[in-house]
Design a protein around this motif. Structure first.
Motif, PDB file in Angstrom:
ATOM      1  N   ASP A  97     -12.283   0.706   6.928  1.00 34.83           N
ATOM      2  CA  ASP A  97     -11.607   1.969   6.649  1.00 34.83           C
ATOM      3  C   ASP A  97     -11.375   2.777   7.922  1.00 34.83           C
ATOM      4  OD1 ASP A  97     -11.365   4.914   5.643  1.00 34.83           O
ATOM      5  OD2 ASP A  97     -11.267   3.704   3.826  1.00 34.83           O
ATOM      6  N   LEU A  98     -10.195   3.345   8.032  1.00 38.23           N
ATOM      7  CA  LEU A  98      -9.839   4.183   9.174  1.00 38.23           C
ATOM      8  C   LEU A  98     -10.916   5.211   9.495  1.00 38.23           C
ATOM      9  CD1 LEU A  98      -7.636   5.521  11.143  1.00 38.23           C
ATOM     10  CD2 LEU A  98      -7.092   6.960   9.163  1.00 38.23           C
ATOM     11  N   LEU A  99     -11.477   5.831   8.460  1.00 34.67           N
ATOM     12  CA  LEU A  99     -12.410   6.934   8.660  1.00 34.67           C
ATOM     13  C   LEU A  99     -13.718   6.502   9.308  1.00 34.67           C
ATOM     14  CD1 LEU A  99     -11.999   8.749   5.225  1.00 34.67           C
ATOM     15  CD2 LEU A  99     -10.695   9.084   7.332  1.00 34.67           C
ATOM     16  N   CYS A 100     -13.973   5.206   9.340  1.00 40.25           N
ATOM     17  CA  CYS A 100     -15.266   4.714   9.826  1.00 40.25           C
ATOM     18  C   CYS A 100     -15.244   4.283  11.287  1.00 40.25           C
ATOM     19  CB  CYS A 100     -15.728   3.544   8.965  1.00 40.25           C
ATOM     20  SG  CYS A 100     -16.072   4.021   7.254  1.00 40.25           S
ATOM     21  N   TYR A 101     -14.073   4.143  11.882  1.00 38.48           N
ATOM     22  CA  TYR A 101     -14.000   3.644  13.256  1.00 38.48           C
ATOM     23  C   TYR A 101     -13.751   4.793  14.214  1.00 38.48           C
ATOM     24  CZ  TYR A 101     -14.664  -0.960  11.537  1.00 38.48           C
ATOM     25  OH  TYR A 101     -15.242  -2.060  10.951  1.00 38.48           O
ATOM     26  N   ARG A 102     -14.788   5.111  14.997  1.00 39.03           N
ATOM     27  CA  ARG A 102     -14.807   6.310  15.815  1.00 39.03           C
ATOM     28  C   ARG A 102     -14.733   5.982  17.301  1.00 39.03           C
ATOM     29  NH1 ARG A 102     -17.031  10.250  12.384  1.00 39.03           N
ATOM     30  NH2 ARG A 102     -16.517   9.603  10.245  1.00 39.03           N
ATOM     31  N   ALA A 103     -14.177   6.935  18.024  1.00 40.81           N
ATOM     32  CA  ALA A 103     -14.115   6.815  19.473  1.00 40.81           C
ATOM     33  C   ALA A 103     -15.488   7.076  20.089  1.00 40.81           C
ATOM     34  CB  ALA A 103     -13.106   7.818  20.027  1.00 40.81           C
ATOM     35  N   ALA A 104     -15.732   6.460  21.238  1.00 45.45           N
ATOM     36  CA  ALA A 104     -16.962   6.723  21.978  1.00 45.45           C
ATOM     37  C   ALA A 104     -16.790   7.916  22.911  1.00 45.45           C
ATOM     38  CB  ALA A 104     -17.353   5.487  22.780  1.00 45.45           C
ATOM     39  N   GLN A 105     -15.546   8.170  23.296  1.00 49.96           N
ATOM     40  CA  GLN A 105     -15.201   9.289  24.165  1.00 49.96           C
ATOM     41  C   GLN A 105     -13.678   9.486  24.083  1.00 49.96           C
ATOM     42  OE1 GLN A 105     -15.975   8.338  28.283  1.00 49.96           O
ATOM     43  NE2 GLN A 105     -15.370   6.232  28.016  1.00 49.96           N
ATOM     44  N   PRO A 106     -13.166  10.613  24.537  1.00 46.90           N
ATOM     45  CA  PRO A 106     -13.846  11.792  25.071  1.00 46.90           C
ATOM     46  C   PRO A 106     -14.566  12.566  23.962  1.00 46.90           C
ATOM     47  CG  PRO A 106     -11.522  12.231  24.861  1.00 46.90           C
ATOM     48  CD  PRO A 106     -11.697  10.771  24.528  1.00 46.90           C
ATOM     49  N   LYS A 107     -15.452  13.438  24.358  1.00 47.71           N
ATOM     50  CA  LYS A 107     -16.290  14.126  23.380  1.00 47.71           C
ATOM     51  C   LYS A 107     -15.480  15.016  22.450  1.00 47.71           C
ATOM     52  CE  LYS A 107     -17.568  18.006  26.428  1.00 47.71           C
ATOM     53  NZ  LYS A 107     -18.719  18.746  27.052  1.00 47.71           N
ATOM     54  N   GLU A 108     -14.338  15.536  22.948  1.00 45.12           N
ATOM     55  CA  GLU A 108     -13.501  16.386  22.089  1.00 45.12           C
ATOM     56  C   GLU A 108     -12.933  15.577  20.919  1.00 45.12           C
ATOM     57  OE1 GLU A 108     -13.189  16.083  25.322  1.00 45.12           O
ATOM     58  OE2 GLU A 108     -13.477  18.077  26.222  1.00 45.12           O
ATOM     59  N   LEU A 109     -12.519  14.329  21.184  1.00 41.35           N
ATOM     60  CA  LEU A 109     -12.005  13.469  20.122  1.00 41.35           C
ATOM     61  C   LEU A 109     -13.133  13.046  19.190  1.00 41.35           C
ATOM     62  CD1 LEU A 109      -9.822  11.812  18.735  1.00 41.35           C
ATOM     63  CD2 LEU A 109     -10.159  10.029  20.473  1.00 41.35           C
ATOM     64  N   VAL A 110     -14.292  12.725  19.746  1.00 39.44           N
ATOM     65  CA  VAL A 110     -15.452  12.348  18.933  1.00 39.44           C
ATOM     66  C   VAL A 110     -15.791  13.476  17.963  1.00 39.44           C
ATOM     67  CG1 VAL A 110     -17.919  11.813  18.989  1.00 39.44           C
ATOM     68  CG2 VAL A 110     -16.380  10.800  20.680  1.00 39.44           C
ATOM     69  N   LEU A 111     -15.779  14.709  18.463  1.00 37.29           N
ATOM     70  CA  LEU A 111     -16.102  15.865  17.624  1.00 37.29           C
ATOM     71  C   LEU A 111     -15.043  16.074  16.553  1.00 37.29           C
ATOM     72  CD1 LEU A 111     -17.851  18.323  17.006  1.00 37.29           C
ATOM     73  CD2 LEU A 111     -16.528  19.601  18.728  1.00 37.29           C
ATOM     74  N   ARG A 112     -13.789  15.936  16.922  1.00 38.51           N
ATOM     75  CA  ARG A 112     -12.714  16.142  15.943  1.00 38.51           C
ATOM     76  C   ARG A 112     -12.785  15.107  14.827  1.00 38.51           C
ATOM     77  NH1 ARG A 112      -6.464  16.806  17.771  1.00 38.51           N
ATOM     78  NH2 ARG A 112      -7.519  18.298  19.174  1.00 38.51           N
ATOM     79  N   GLN A 113     -13.035  13.849  15.186  1.00 42.90           N
ATOM     80  CA  GLN A 113     -13.159  12.809  14.155  1.00 42.90           C
ATOM     81  C   GLN A 113     -14.311  13.127  13.210  1.00 42.90           C
ATOM     82  OE1 GLN A 113     -13.505   9.288  16.587  1.00 42.90           O
ATOM     83  NE2 GLN A 113     -11.322   8.823  16.423  1.00 42.90           N
ATOM     84  N   ALA A 114     -15.421  13.561  13.750  1.00 41.47           N
ATOM     85  CA  ALA A 114     -16.574  13.892  12.903  1.00 41.47           C
ATOM     86  C   ALA A 114     -16.255  15.072  11.991  1.00 41.47           C
ATOM     87  CB  ALA A 114     -17.788  14.198  13.777  1.00 41.47           C
ATOM     88  N   GLN A 115     -15.611  16.082  12.532  1.00 37.87           N
ATOM     89  CA  GLN A 115     -15.305  17.284  11.747  1.00 37.87           C
ATOM     90  C   GLN A 115     -14.328  16.997  10.612  1.00 37.87           C
ATOM     91  OE1 GLN A 115     -13.943  19.880  14.905  1.00 37.87           O
ATOM     92  NE2 GLN A 115     -15.945  20.888  15.084  1.00 37.87           N
ATOM     93  N   GLN A 116     -13.360  16.132  10.851  1.00 32.85           N
ATOM     94  CA  GLN A 116     -12.322  15.898   9.852  1.00 32.85           C
ATOM     95  C   GLN A 116     -12.595  14.700   8.955  1.00 32.85           C
ATOM     96  OE1 GLN A 116      -8.266  16.080  11.297  1.00 32.85           O
ATOM     97  NE2 GLN A 116      -8.739  17.687  12.773  1.00 32.85           N
ATOM     98  N   TRP A 117     -13.301  13.711   9.459  1.00 31.76           N
ATOM     99  CA  TRP A 117     -13.503  12.493   8.681  1.00 31.76           C
ATOM    100  C   TRP A 117     -14.835  12.455   7.933  1.00 31.76           C
ATOM    101  CZ3 TRP A 117     -11.483   8.297  12.670  1.00 31.76           C
ATOM    102  CH2 TRP A 117     -10.091   8.421  12.768  1.00 31.76           C
ATOM    103  N   ASN A 118     -15.876  13.054   8.496  1.00 30.59           N
ATOM    104  CA  ASN A 118     -17.170  13.021   7.807  1.00 30.59           C
ATOM    105  C   ASN A 118     -17.134  13.651   6.415  1.00 30.59           C
ATOM    106  OD1 ASN A 118     -18.207  11.710   9.990  1.00 30.59           O
ATOM    107  ND2 ASN A 118     -19.568  13.365  10.663  1.00 30.59           N
ATOM    108  N   PRO A 119     -16.429  14.788   6.237  1.00 30.18           N
ATOM    109  CA  PRO A 119     -16.383  15.365   4.886  1.00 30.18           C
ATOM    110  C   PRO A 119     -15.794  14.420   3.838  1.00 30.18           C
ATOM    111  CG  PRO A 119     -15.711  16.995   6.496  1.00 30.18           C
ATOM    112  CD  PRO A 119     -15.813  15.689   7.232  1.00 30.18           C
ATOM    113  N   LEU A 120     -14.861  13.579   4.230  1.00 31.72           N
ATOM    114  CA  LEU A 120     -14.287  12.620   3.280  1.00 31.72           C
ATOM    115  C   LEU A 120     -15.282  11.508   2.948  1.00 31.72           C
ATOM    116  CD1 LEU A 120     -10.655  12.471   4.640  1.00 31.72           C
ATOM    117  CD2 LEU A 120     -11.266  12.930   2.260  1.00 31.72           C
ATOM    118  N   LEU A 121     -16.037  11.074   3.928  1.00 32.70           N
ATOM    119  CA  LEU A 121     -17.072  10.073   3.653  1.00 32.70           C
ATOM    120  C   LEU A 121     -18.168  10.662   2.771  1.00 32.70           C
ATOM    121  CD1 LEU A 121     -17.439   8.294   7.128  1.00 32.70           C
ATOM    122  CD2 LEU A 121     -16.057   7.602   5.150  1.00 32.70           C
TER     123      LEU A 121
END
Length: 240
Positions: A97-121
């Motif tokens: 699933d798209l929502l499960c594959y996260r970037a290792a960096q940069p930290k701004e992208l890592v944070l954005r993925q967590a903020q937007q994708w974690n609530p759906l998981l």
């Protein structure tokens, strides 16, 4: 030479009740799918939308202006005869699933993925009883067999018409969870589309907008929103 296109041959297009739902009559004759099956859909509202598409044709018939007819045809001609295969194909998205594959960096992208994708998981764990875990990087790591089995069963439980719309919600977004969130109307559909494009939006912010990519994104968004609208009309009893 211009492409040949069939001409409108009917004067009236109207919705009618059928043995298993609602169909469309053109001058009193039932509309049939490309495979020659009688077109019959679950709700009068969906039938009315399809009738409106036929009524909107002027001289030459333009299939591109008939998305509800096209999706109904796919449900009847394609999903009916291979429901299990389509369901399995879509359920397989859960393990990548798209929502499960996260970037290792940069930290701004890592944070954005967590903020937007974690609530759906988190939502999926609560509402679908299936927890998918995020992974860092693109190397596949299998999800919990129990979660995958639960999600697969939910996909197989869908009707032919639901599965036809669900196919586009999942395949366009790249996420089974986003598809379920749209189907269950648990989040605004425009927000789900934006969340599905998080990585692309990030790239645009870093490097600018590519016109061809933007056109493709607009086309995909229209198809995603159509699939959501089709899903809503399946259960719409407002015209019954």
């Amino acid at each position: 030479m211009s492409e040949w296109a069939p001409k409108r041959f009917w004067k009236t297009a109207e919705t009618t009740a059928t043995d298993d739902g609602f169909g469309v009559l053109l001058d009193g004759r039932p509309v049939r799918t490309p495979a020659k099956a009688v077109l019959s859909v679950p709700s009068r509202a969906l039938g009315a939308r399809i009738a409106a598409e036929f009524d909107a044709q002027v001289d030459l018939i333009d299939p591109k202006t008939m998305p509800f007819t096209r999706t109904a045809n796919a449900a009847i001609d394609k999903v009916v005869v291979q429901h299990a295969e389509v369901a399995d194909m879509l359920a397989d998205y859960a393990d990548s699933d798209l929502l499960c594959y996260r970037a290792a960096q940069p930290k701004e992208l890592v944070l954005r993925q967590a903020q937007q994708w974690n609530p759906l998981l988190d939502w999926a764990e609560d509402k679908l009883s299936a927890r998918l875990e995020p992974r860092t990087g693109v190397i596949h790591v299998a999800q919990s067999p129990e979660a995958l089995t639960t999600l697969r069963a939910r996909v197989h439980d869908m009707s032919n018409f639901e599965l036809a719309a669900f196919h586009d919600l999942v395949s366009i977004s790249g996420s089974l969870i986003i598809g379920f969130a749209a189907k269950l109307a648990s989040f605004p559909v425009d927000d789900l589309w934006t969340v599905s494009r998080l990585d692309e939006i990030w790239q645009e912010e870093q490097w600018g907008i590519d016109e061809e990519a933007q056109k493709m994104a607009e086309h995909k968004k229209a198809a995603f929103l159509h699939a959501d609208h089709f899903m809503r009309l399946i259960g719409d009893e407002s015209l019954t």
